[in-house]
Enzyme design. Structure first.
Site, short mmCIF file in Angstrom:
data_model
loop_
_atom_site.label_atom_id
_atom_site.label_comp_id
_atom_site.label_asym_id
_atom_site.label_seq_id
_atom_site.Cartn_x
_atom_site.Cartn_y
_atom_site.Cartn_z
CG ASP A 36 -1.83 1.17 1.32
OD1 ASP A 36 -2.81 1.20 0.56
OD2 ASP A 36 -1.56 2.06 2.14
CD GLU A 95 -2.81 2.34 -2.96
OE1 GLU A 95 -3.98 2.75 -2.94
OE2 GLU A 95 -2.04 2.39 -1.98
#
Length: 588
Positions: free
Chosen positions: A234, A299
């Protein structure tokens, strides 16, 4: 003459064999694809998927109980938003213990059971890993704030600077948090400011400290030993900051907002890639020992050039993410999308992607408005058709398979709450998500008519459309087939997937608000008649229909997948060669 007949036969056979061999030499067998390269991924937000104990909050046992549903849906892999111990300032993206499970969601034993149950159903399970920061309630941060030597440099600490006019102590520089306001907070225990690129409850880890890299790598190894099949990294491009802490130049946003500054010193630092390449090596080494492929997805909201470096370094010698997340369908697929723009957004990714890598197509996530709310319900089935027939992997956010919508009135903690509402399973109490009438977020009021049970019972539905698409994804043509796409005028977008010796599949989407009839004759390898393989629920076609390639009519926002049956010529040619070989053997 009879003495020459064998020679003529042999000559003819050799000629035919030579021609066949020449043709065979022109067609290379496709490489075997690893599981992730054609997988159907499904994101689960644990808090909202299934409540097993009636407290109104989703949990791991609830997810475990739904594994049979996911298997029946055709899901190959699922990734969980963070289930780790957290004070929930950002609902799990502020981790206080990377080695344990948030009590509301269950226990470590529950996680082990979930992994095992997923594997029993042939589903890979991945975890959302948050490397950039930890919670300010993590023991590392508490120790660091108290000046404990071992943890002193686990985070980014700096003295403030004194305002020359007011004398007030101010942050070390002008950096702004993603959520707005200063990216620095003063901690009286230490008498310094700490950096947090997100909320003040999410303190940035210091990756220039080798001990931090070692700790986080050890954590990955812990979960690999538990049996997870990979990680989503993330907010990966926030991991490193400018070592000199220089002020960032002006951007284009309003004062106090994140875009007020151009983030040249807090994002996309080249040092980030080396850490990702190291973690890829860790996963590859572990996978070799266990005889399986462990994958990494990243991401990063970054430029296309910076994003592509997550695949591999500039020389191609070091590998990184198996798949960086591709958000083109989220940001660039609009409610008024035309075919020309659609082709451009798909080309944008594929033309930049390094050779022999895998594209990922993401239609939704916990951070973005749902497809039906973002571009309109009329586009939901069409987006699913596109998502599942493009080359590479498809990534679906829970509930998109039934066309769930945002619910603005559910907003309670965060402006992303509307797209995180509980899963709508049936029309019973709390949509079958929980036996509790009070759920952590309010249910969308359309759940009595938009739910899994009703769509299962319907003759045609978005759910059934989704399932037929995931089944088709296993066809060799969609796994290995070459991708060719074109626009047919401004409104119709079409692409073919072709594989030698297999049927060709053609996806056609009408982006217009009214019907369009098109000629697909520019796809030169197709026959005059095509069979409808898949038609979305509101299409004027149904599976099994035959269509004329020169006159394909689609309703507004319609989509179909057409099948061109492979010619039998190659089979006949091979049979002839085999027969001639047998004749030669008999003659001698």
């Amino acid at each position: 003459m009879k003495f020459y007949r064998p020679l003529v036969t042999v000559s003819l056979t050799v000629a035919l064999l030579s021609a066949g061999a020449l043709q065979a030499a022109e067609v290379r067998e496709p490489d075997e694809k690893d599981w992730y390269q054609h997988a159907t991924f499904y994101q689960i937000y644990p808090r909202s998927f299934q409540d097993s104990n009636g407290d109104g909050i989703g949990d791991l046992k609830g997810i475990t109980a739904r594994m049979e549903y996911l298997a029946g849906l055709g899901i190959d892999a699922t990734w969980l938003s963070p289930p780790f111990v957290s004070p929930l300032a950002d609902f799990g993206y502020d981790v206080a213990d990377f080695y344990d499970i948030q009590p509301e969601y269950g226990t470590l034993a529950d996680m082990e059971e979930l992994i095992a149950e997923a594997h029993r159903h042939g589903i890979k399970l991945m975890l959302d890993f948050i490397p950039n920061h930890s919670s300010d309630e993590h023991d590392w941060f508490v120790q660091s704030a108290n000046g404990v030597a071992k943890y002193r440099d686990y985070y980014i600490w700096r003295p403030g600077r004194q305002n020359s006019q007011t004398g007030a102590l101010e942050p070390p520089n002008n950096w702004i948090s993603v959520f707005g306001g200063p990216a620095w907070t003063y901690d009286e225990r230490r008498g310094e400011f700490y950096l947090h690129q997100f909320t003040k409850k999410q303190a940035d880890l210091n990756y220039r400290n080798p001990a931090v890299v070692e700790e986080m790598t050890k954590m990955l190894s812990f979960w690999l030993e538990k049996g997870v099949d990979g990680f989503r990294l993330d907010a990966i491009n926030h991991m490193f900051e400018d070592a000199q802490l220089r002020d960032e130049p002006p951007g284009w946003g309003a004062p106090g907002t994140y875009d007020e500054l151009d983030h040249i010193y807090t994002k996309d630092n080249p040092d980030t890639y080396n850490v990702v390449y190291g973690w890829r090596q860790l996963c590859d080494d572990f996978g070799r020992r266990m005889n399986k492929t462990i994958i990494i997805m990243t991401e990063a909201y970054a430029s296309i050039e910076n994003t592509m470096l997550y695949y591999e370094d500039a020389t191609g010698s070091r590998q990184g993410a198996h798949m960086p997340f591709n958000f083109q369908l989220i940001y660039d697929f609009r409610h008024d999308q035309n075919a020309i723009g659609l082709k451009q957004l798909i080309d944008f990714w594929l033309n930049h992607m390094p050779a022999r890598h895998t594209a990922s197509w993401v239609a939704g996530s916990h951070d973005h408005s749902r497809v039906g709310s973002r571009v309109g319900l009329e586009h939901v089935d069409q987006v699913l058709t596109l998502l599942h027939t493009l080359p590479g992997t498809s990534i679906t956010y829970y509930g998109e398979e039934i066309g769930m919508l945002d619910f603005k009135d559910a907003q309670l903690y965060d402006n992303r709450d509307p797209n995180r509402t509980p899963m709508q399973w049936d029309n019973s109490i709390s949509a079958g998500f929980s036996t509790n009438r009070t759920t952590w977020l309010r249910l969308h009021p359309d759940y009595p008519t938009r739910n899994v049970a009703m769509q299962e019972a319907a003759e045609k539905s978005t759910l059934k459309h989704f399932r037929t698409l995931t089944a088709l994804r296993r066809h060799p043509t969609l796994v290995h087939g070459e991708f060719k796409h074109r626009t047919v005028g401004r409104d119709v977008y079409a692409f073919s997937r072709e594989l030698h010796g297999e049927d060709t599949l053609v996806t056609v989407l009408n982006m217009a608000t009214s019907s369009r009839t098109v000629d697909l004759g520019d796809f030169v390898n197709l026959p005059d008649r095509l069979k409808v393989e898949i038609a979305q629920p509101m299409s004027n076609y149904k599976a099994g229909d035959e269509v004329d390639i020169h006159q394909v009519t689609l309703l507004q926002h319609d989509s179909v997948v057409l099948r061109a049956v492979v010619s039998g010529a190659s089979v006949v040619r091979l049979s002839l060669i085999v027969a001639l070989l047998a004749a030669v053997k008999h003659l001698f």
